[in-house]
Design a protein around this motif. Structure first.
Motif, PDB file in Angstrom:
ATOM      1  N   ASN A   1       1.139  -1.182   0.556  1.00 40.61           N
ATOM      2  CA  ASN A   1       0.073  -0.140   0.409  1.00 40.61           C
ATOM      3  C   ASN A   1       0.703   1.422  -0.024  1.00 40.61           C
ATOM      4  O   ASN A   1       0.379   2.596  -0.023  1.00 40.61           O
ATOM      5  CB  ASN A   1      -0.978   0.137   1.475  1.00 40.61           C
ATOM      6  CG  ASN A   1      -2.273  -1.572   1.100  1.00 40.61           C
ATOM      7  OD1 ASN A   1      -2.524  -1.456  -0.301  1.00 40.61           O
ATOM      8  ND2 ASN A   1      -2.326  -1.638   3.105  1.00 40.61           N
TER       9      ASN A   1
ATOM     10  N   HIS B   1       2.535  -0.649 -10.021  1.00 42.31           N
ATOM     11  CA  HIS B   1       1.502  -0.836 -10.005  1.00 42.31           C
ATOM     12  C   HIS B   1       1.076  -1.029 -11.958  1.00 42.31           C
ATOM     13  O   HIS B   1       0.384  -1.916 -11.959  1.00 42.31           O
ATOM     14  CB  HIS B   1      -0.005   0.332  -9.930  1.00 42.31           C
ATOM     15  CG  HIS B   1       0.776   0.701  -8.128  1.00 42.31           C
ATOM     16  ND1 HIS B   1      -0.264   1.878  -8.172  1.00 42.31           N
ATOM     17  CD2 HIS B   1       1.131   0.192  -7.087  1.00 42.31           C
ATOM     18  CE1 HIS B   1      -0.071   1.864  -6.415  1.00 42.31           C
ATOM     19  NE2 HIS B   1       0.879   1.088  -6.354  1.00 42.31           N
TER      20      HIS B   1
ATOM     21  N   PHE C   1       2.501  -7.306  -9.801  1.00 46.74           N
ATOM     22  CA  PHE C   1       2.438  -6.253  -8.236  1.00 46.74           C
ATOM     23  C   PHE C   1       0.669  -6.458  -7.688  1.00 46.74           C
ATOM     24  O   PHE C   1       0.369  -7.140  -7.124  1.00 46.74           O
ATOM     25  CB  PHE C   1       1.377  -4.918  -9.346  1.00 46.74           C
ATOM     26  CG  PHE C   1       2.041  -3.911  -7.728  1.00 46.74           C
ATOM     27  CD1 PHE C   1       2.642  -3.452  -7.368  1.00 46.74           C
ATOM     28  CD2 PHE C   1       0.419  -3.031  -6.983  1.00 46.74           C
ATOM     29  CE1 PHE C   1       2.706  -2.409  -6.155  1.00 46.74           C
ATOM     30  CE2 PHE C   1      -0.035  -2.488  -6.156  1.00 46.74           C
ATOM     31  CZ  PHE C   1       2.074  -1.977  -5.287  1.00 46.74           C
ATOM     32  N   ARG C   2      -0.366  -6.538  -8.179  1.00 43.74           N
ATOM     33  CA  ARG C   2      -2.112  -6.957  -7.918  1.00 43.74           C
ATOM     34  C   ARG C   2      -1.745  -8.396  -7.772  1.00 43.74           C
ATOM     35  O   ARG C   2      -2.626  -8.338  -6.299  1.00 43.74           O
ATOM     36  CB  ARG C   2      -2.561  -6.955  -9.159  1.00 43.74           C
ATOM     37  CG  ARG C   2      -4.755  -7.428  -8.655  1.00 43.74           C
ATOM     38  CD  ARG C   2      -5.332  -6.746  -9.725  1.00 43.74           C
ATOM     39  NE  ARG C   2      -5.088  -5.179  -9.749  1.00 43.74           N
ATOM     40  CZ  ARG C   2      -5.983  -4.321 -10.271  1.00 43.74           C
ATOM     41  NH1 ARG C   2      -7.202  -5.025 -10.576  1.00 43.74           N
ATOM     42  NH2 ARG C   2      -5.590  -2.974 -10.319  1.00 43.74           N
TER      43      ARG C   2
ATOM     44  N   ALA D   1       0.060  -8.250  -4.562  1.00 44.23           N
ATOM     45  CA  ALA D   1      -0.573  -7.682  -3.126  1.00 44.23           C
ATOM     46  C   ALA D   1      -1.524  -8.624  -2.886  1.00 44.23           C
ATOM     47  O   ALA D   1      -2.053  -8.277  -1.017  1.00 44.23           O
ATOM     48  CB  ALA D   1      -1.111  -5.563  -4.155  1.00 44.23           C
ATOM     49  N   ASP D   2      -2.860  -9.065  -3.769  1.00 45.60           N
ATOM     50  CA  ASP D   2      -3.700  -9.820  -3.235  1.00 45.60           C
ATOM     51  C   ASP D   2      -3.491 -11.086  -2.298  1.00 45.60           C
ATOM     52  O   ASP D   2      -3.688 -11.037  -1.164  1.00 45.60           O
ATOM     53  CB  ASP D   2      -4.541 -10.169  -4.528  1.00 45.60           C
ATOM     54  CG  ASP D   2      -5.227  -9.297  -5.179  1.00 45.60           C
ATOM     55  OD1 ASP D   2      -5.406  -8.063  -4.359  1.00 45.60           O
ATOM     56  OD2 ASP D   2      -5.930  -9.575  -6.596  1.00 45.60           O
TER      57      ASP D   2
END
Length: 151
Positions: free
Chosen positions: A125, A133, A138-139, A142-143
């Motif tokens: 974050n 990003h 990245f996603r 992050a998830d």
């Protein structure tokens, strides 16, 4: 009479502030702007038997000198001596991102997600990671970090 009652309170306050500053200086968390940030003096200190705070300060100085790849290595040495230091864990990742070492960043975040998912989730974050990003990894990272942090 009330003027004399204030003197012990002011003295106690000053002693408390001095003790707090001394404690922070002793742990390496409080640094003045002068020689402690100087790369040359830090390089001399790490030539001996450096502690985690010295490696961390060296990493900070390297990042400020736009030597982020070397900073990541200094932070990793700090973590080897103090593996629980949350700020240093985040600094490793931020330095890797700043050095544009995406593969190393995602490998590090994957390991961090398994060992310290809360820190990994908080790291993902961080606004400083904005340039990453666009990377499809990245996603996913992050998830996964968020999911592990909840468990």
């Amino acid at each position: 009479m009330t003027q004399h009652a204030r003197k012990p309170a002011v003295a106690a306050l000053l002693l408390t502030l001095a003790a707090g500053a001394a404690a922070l200086a002793g742990t390496g968390q409080f640094r003045s702007g002068g020689a402690s940030k100087d790369l040359a003096s830090l390089e001399k200190r790490i030539a001996g038997h450096p502690d985690a705070a010295t490696w961390n300060a060296y990493g900070d100085a390297l990042r400020q000198a736009n030597r982020a790849g070397e900073a990541a290595e200094a932070y990793e040495r700090s973590l080897a001596l103090d593996p629980a230091n949350r700020a240093t864990k985040m600094n490793v990742a931020l330095a890797l991102a700043q050095a544009k070492r995406g593969d190393d960043f995602f490998a590090y975040v994957s390991r961090l997600t398994m060992t310290d998912p809360k820190t990994a989730a908080d790291l993902m974050n961080d606004p400083a990671l904005g340039p990453l990003h666009g990377d499809p990894r990245f996603r996913v990272a992050a998830d996964l970090a968020r999911a592990q942090a909840v468990d």
